[in-house]
Design a protein around this motif. Structure first.
Motif, PDB file in Angstrom:
ATOM      1  N   GLY A   1       0.793  -1.225   0.000  1.00 23.07           N
ATOM      2  CA  GLY A   1       0.000   0.000   0.000  1.00 23.07           C
ATOM      3  C   GLY A   1       0.824   1.273   0.000  1.00 23.07           C
ATOM      4  N   MET A   2       2.131   1.150  -0.272  1.00 23.76           N
ATOM      5  CA  MET A   2       2.997   2.328  -0.358  1.00 23.76           C
ATOM      6  C   MET A   2       4.227   1.982  -1.182  1.00 23.76           C
ATOM      7  SD  MET A   2       4.510   2.394   3.530  1.00 23.76           S
ATOM      8  CE  MET A   2       3.222   1.502   4.399  1.00 23.76           C
ATOM      9  N   ALA A   3       4.872   3.016  -1.702  1.00 21.88           N
ATOM     10  CA  ALA A   3       6.053   2.816  -2.539  1.00 21.88           C
ATOM     11  C   ALA A   3       7.309   2.568  -1.714  1.00 21.88           C
ATOM     12  CB  ALA A   3       6.258   4.019  -3.450  1.00 21.88           C
ATOM     13  N   GLY A   4       7.277   2.951  -0.458  1.00 20.15           N
ATOM     14  CA  GLY A   4       8.446   2.756   0.388  1.00 20.15           C
ATOM     15  C   GLY A   4       8.199   3.244   1.793  1.00 20.15           C
ATOM     16  N   GLU A   5       9.175   2.990   2.651  1.00 22.52           N
ATOM     17  CA  GLU A   5       9.085   3.437   4.037  1.00 22.52           C
ATOM     18  C   GLU A   5      10.459   3.349   4.679  1.00 22.52           C
ATOM     19  OE1 GLU A   5       6.836   0.702   6.635  1.00 22.52           O
ATOM     20  OE2 GLU A   5       7.009  -0.790   5.034  1.00 22.52           O
ATOM     21  N   ARG A   6      10.630   4.082   5.749  1.00 18.27           N
ATOM     22  CA  ARG A   6      11.849   3.994   6.562  1.00 18.27           C
ATOM     23  C   ARG A   6      11.511   3.142   7.771  1.00 18.27           C
ATOM     24  NH1 ARG A   6      16.009   7.248   5.466  1.00 18.27           N
ATOM     25  NH2 ARG A   6      16.761   7.303   7.609  1.00 18.27           N
ATOM     26  N   VAL A   7      12.364   2.162   8.037  1.00 19.93           N
ATOM     27  CA  VAL A   7      12.123   1.268   9.173  1.00 19.93           C
ATOM     28  C   VAL A   7      13.392   1.137  10.011  1.00 19.93           C
ATOM     29  CG1 VAL A   7      10.321  -0.056   7.986  1.00 19.93           C
ATOM     30  CG2 VAL A   7      12.691  -0.843   7.894  1.00 19.93           C
ATOM     31  N   ASP A   8      13.186   0.754  11.247  1.00 22.98           N
ATOM     32  CA  ASP A   8      14.283   0.487  12.179  1.00 22.98           C
ATOM     33  C   ASP A   8      14.051  -0.916  12.738  1.00 22.98           C
ATOM     34  OD1 ASP A   8      16.480   0.742  13.770  1.00 22.98           O
ATOM     35  OD2 ASP A   8      15.557   2.142  15.170  1.00 22.98           O
ATOM     36  N   PRO A   9      14.470  -1.958  11.986  1.00 20.21           N
ATOM     37  CA  PRO A   9      14.207  -3.331  12.425  1.00 20.21           C
ATOM     38  C   PRO A   9      14.990  -3.681  13.690  1.00 20.21           C
ATOM     39  CG  PRO A   9      15.551  -3.331  10.448  1.00 20.21           C
ATOM     40  CD  PRO A   9      15.198  -1.907  10.721  1.00 20.21           C
ATOM     41  N   PRO A  10      14.511  -4.653  14.440  1.00 21.38           N
ATOM     42  CA  PRO A  10      15.222  -5.078  15.652  1.00 21.38           C
ATOM     43  C   PRO A  10      16.584  -5.688  15.315  1.00 21.38           C
ATOM     44  CG  PRO A  10      13.356  -6.527  15.191  1.00 21.38           C
ATOM     45  CD  PRO A  10      13.288  -5.419  14.199  1.00 21.38           C
ATOM     46  N   ALA A  11      17.443  -5.766  16.315  1.00 20.28           N
ATOM     47  CA  ALA A  11      18.820  -6.234  16.145  1.00 20.28           C
ATOM     48  C   ALA A  11      18.911  -7.646  15.572  1.00 20.28           C
ATOM     49  CB  ALA A  11      19.555  -6.167  17.474  1.00 20.28           C
ATOM     50  N   GLU A  12      17.927  -8.494  15.848  1.00 19.26           N
ATOM     51  CA  GLU A  12      17.993  -9.869  15.343  1.00 19.26           C
ATOM     52  C   GLU A  12      17.722  -9.979  13.846  1.00 19.26           C
ATOM     53  OE1 GLU A  12      13.920  -9.367  17.310  1.00 19.26           O
ATOM     54  OE2 GLU A  12      15.963  -8.952  17.896  1.00 19.26           O
ATOM     55  N   VAL A  13      17.322  -8.898  13.201  1.00 18.55           N
ATOM     56  CA  VAL A  13      17.116  -8.875  11.750  1.00 18.55           C
ATOM     57  C   VAL A  13      18.474  -8.575  11.115  1.00 18.55           C
ATOM     58  CG1 VAL A  13      15.977  -7.678   9.853  1.00 18.55           C
ATOM     59  CG2 VAL A  13      14.708  -8.194  11.941  1.00 18.55           C
ATOM     60  N   VAL A  14      19.107  -9.622  10.570  1.00 22.57           N
ATOM     61  CA  VAL A  14      20.472  -9.455  10.056  1.00 22.57           C
ATOM     62  C   VAL A  14      20.614  -9.732   8.558  1.00 22.57           C
ATOM     63  CG1 VAL A  14      21.569  -9.853  12.284  1.00 22.57           C
ATOM     64  CG2 VAL A  14      21.161 -11.779  10.762  1.00 22.57           C
ATOM     65  N   THR A  15      19.608 -10.351   7.939  1.00 26.51           N
ATOM     66  CA  THR A  15      19.650 -10.627   6.500  1.00 26.51           C
ATOM     67  C   THR A  15      18.390 -10.074   5.850  1.00 26.51           C
ATOM     68  OG1 THR A  15      18.493 -12.750   6.625  1.00 26.51           O
ATOM     69  CG2 THR A  15      20.916 -12.795   6.876  1.00 26.51           C
ATOM     70  N   VAL A  16      18.398 -10.048   4.533  1.00 22.03           N
ATOM     71  CA  VAL A  16      17.195  -9.630   3.806  1.00 22.03           C
ATOM     72  C   VAL A  16      16.040 -10.564   4.150  1.00 22.03           C
ATOM     73  CG1 VAL A  16      16.164  -9.282   1.533  1.00 22.03           C
ATOM     74  CG2 VAL A  16      18.533  -8.578   1.936  1.00 22.03           C
ATOM     75  N   ALA A  17      16.304 -11.859   4.233  1.00 22.77           N
ATOM     76  CA  ALA A  17      15.248 -12.825   4.573  1.00 22.77           C
ATOM     77  C   ALA A  17      14.669 -12.539   5.958  1.00 22.77           C
ATOM     78  CB  ALA A  17      15.786 -14.246   4.512  1.00 22.77           C
ATOM     79  N   ASP A  18      15.523 -12.224   6.925  1.00 22.82           N
ATOM     80  CA  ASP A  18      15.029 -11.853   8.260  1.00 22.82           C
ATOM     81  C   ASP A  18      14.145 -10.618   8.172  1.00 22.82           C
ATOM     82  OD1 ASP A  18      16.612 -13.886   9.378  1.00 22.82           O
ATOM     83  OD2 ASP A  18      18.214 -12.490   9.956  1.00 22.82           O
ATOM     84  N   LEU A  19      14.562  -9.661   7.362  1.00 23.57           N
ATOM     85  CA  LEU A  19      13.785  -8.434   7.193  1.00 23.57           C
ATOM     86  C   LEU A  19      12.412  -8.738   6.610  1.00 23.57           C
ATOM     87  CD1 LEU A  19      13.683  -5.305   7.283  1.00 23.57           C
ATOM     88  CD2 LEU A  19      14.585  -5.355   4.936  1.00 23.57           C
ATOM     89  N   VAL A  20      12.381  -9.586   5.588  1.00 21.38           N
ATOM     90  CA  VAL A  20      11.108  -9.976   4.969  1.00 21.38           C
ATOM     91  C   VAL A  20      10.199 -10.635   6.006  1.00 21.38           C
ATOM     92  CG1 VAL A  20      10.068 -11.558   3.289  1.00 21.38           C
ATOM     93  CG2 VAL A  20      12.002 -10.116   2.620  1.00 21.38           C
ATOM     94  N   ASP A  21      10.749 -11.536   6.811  1.00 15.95           N
ATOM     95  CA  ASP A  21       9.954 -12.190   7.857  1.00 15.95           C
ATOM     96  C   ASP A  21       9.421 -11.164   8.860  1.00 15.95           C
ATOM     97  OD1 ASP A  21      10.427 -14.649   6.701  1.00 15.95           O
ATOM     98  OD2 ASP A  21      12.020 -15.195   8.109  1.00 15.95           O
ATOM     99  N   TRP A  22      10.268 -10.235   9.283  1.00 21.08           N
ATOM    100  CA  TRP A  22       9.856  -9.205  10.232  1.00 21.08           C
ATOM    101  C   TRP A  22       8.783  -8.295   9.624  1.00 21.08           C
ATOM    102  CZ3 TRP A  22      10.823  -3.792  10.179  1.00 21.08           C
ATOM    103  CH2 TRP A  22      10.469  -3.133  11.369  1.00 21.08           C
ATOM    104  N   LEU A  23       8.984  -7.903   8.364  1.00 20.24           N
ATOM    105  CA  LEU A  23       8.003  -7.043   7.699  1.00 20.24           C
ATOM    106  C   LEU A  23       6.652  -7.730   7.570  1.00 20.24           C
ATOM    107  CD1 LEU A  23      10.225  -5.543   4.873  1.00 20.24           C
ATOM    108  CD2 LEU A  23       9.143  -4.259   6.743  1.00 20.24           C
ATOM    109  N   ALA A  24       6.655  -9.039   7.331  1.00 18.67           N
ATOM    110  CA  ALA A  24       5.394  -9.781   7.178  1.00 18.67           C
ATOM    111  C   ALA A  24       4.516  -9.669   8.418  1.00 18.67           C
ATOM    112  CB  ALA A  24       5.678 -11.240   6.854  1.00 18.67           C
TER     113      ALA A  24
END
Length: 85
Positions: A16-39
């Motif tokens: 629902g948006m073209a982009g965003e700024r995020v501050d993921p938690p420290a345990e997010v260390v790979t793109v895959a972790d980021l995708v899981d966190w974003l989900a």
């Protein structure tokens, strides 16, 4: 670590948006972790990131596999596979 996310094509439509700024938690260390966190960030994100097999990524404008570390990334783009003709 704050990172700029960019979404393209149906990923953008589902989130629902073209982009965003995020501050993921420290345990997010790979793109895959980021995708899981974003989900877990809402219905649109869950729909966009439900199937990792249908995602591609770029870190700081370089195509990367989803297991790539994001430690110093400034920008991460998430998009569907690109087809050409």
């Amino acid at each position: 670590m704050t990172v700029e996310l960019l979404y393209f094509a149906w990923v953008r439509e589902r989130v629902g948006m073209a982009g965003e700024r995020v501050d993921p938690p420290a345990e997010v260390v790979t793109v895959a972790d980021l995708v899981d966190w974003l989900a877990g960030q809402g219905e649109g994100h869950a729909a966009a990131f439900a199937d990792r097999q249908r995602l591609r990524a770029a870190v700081d404008q370089a195509f990367v596999p989803l297991d790539t570390p994001i430690a110093d990334a400034r920008e991460i783009a998430l998009f569907p596979p690109v087809t050409g003709g």
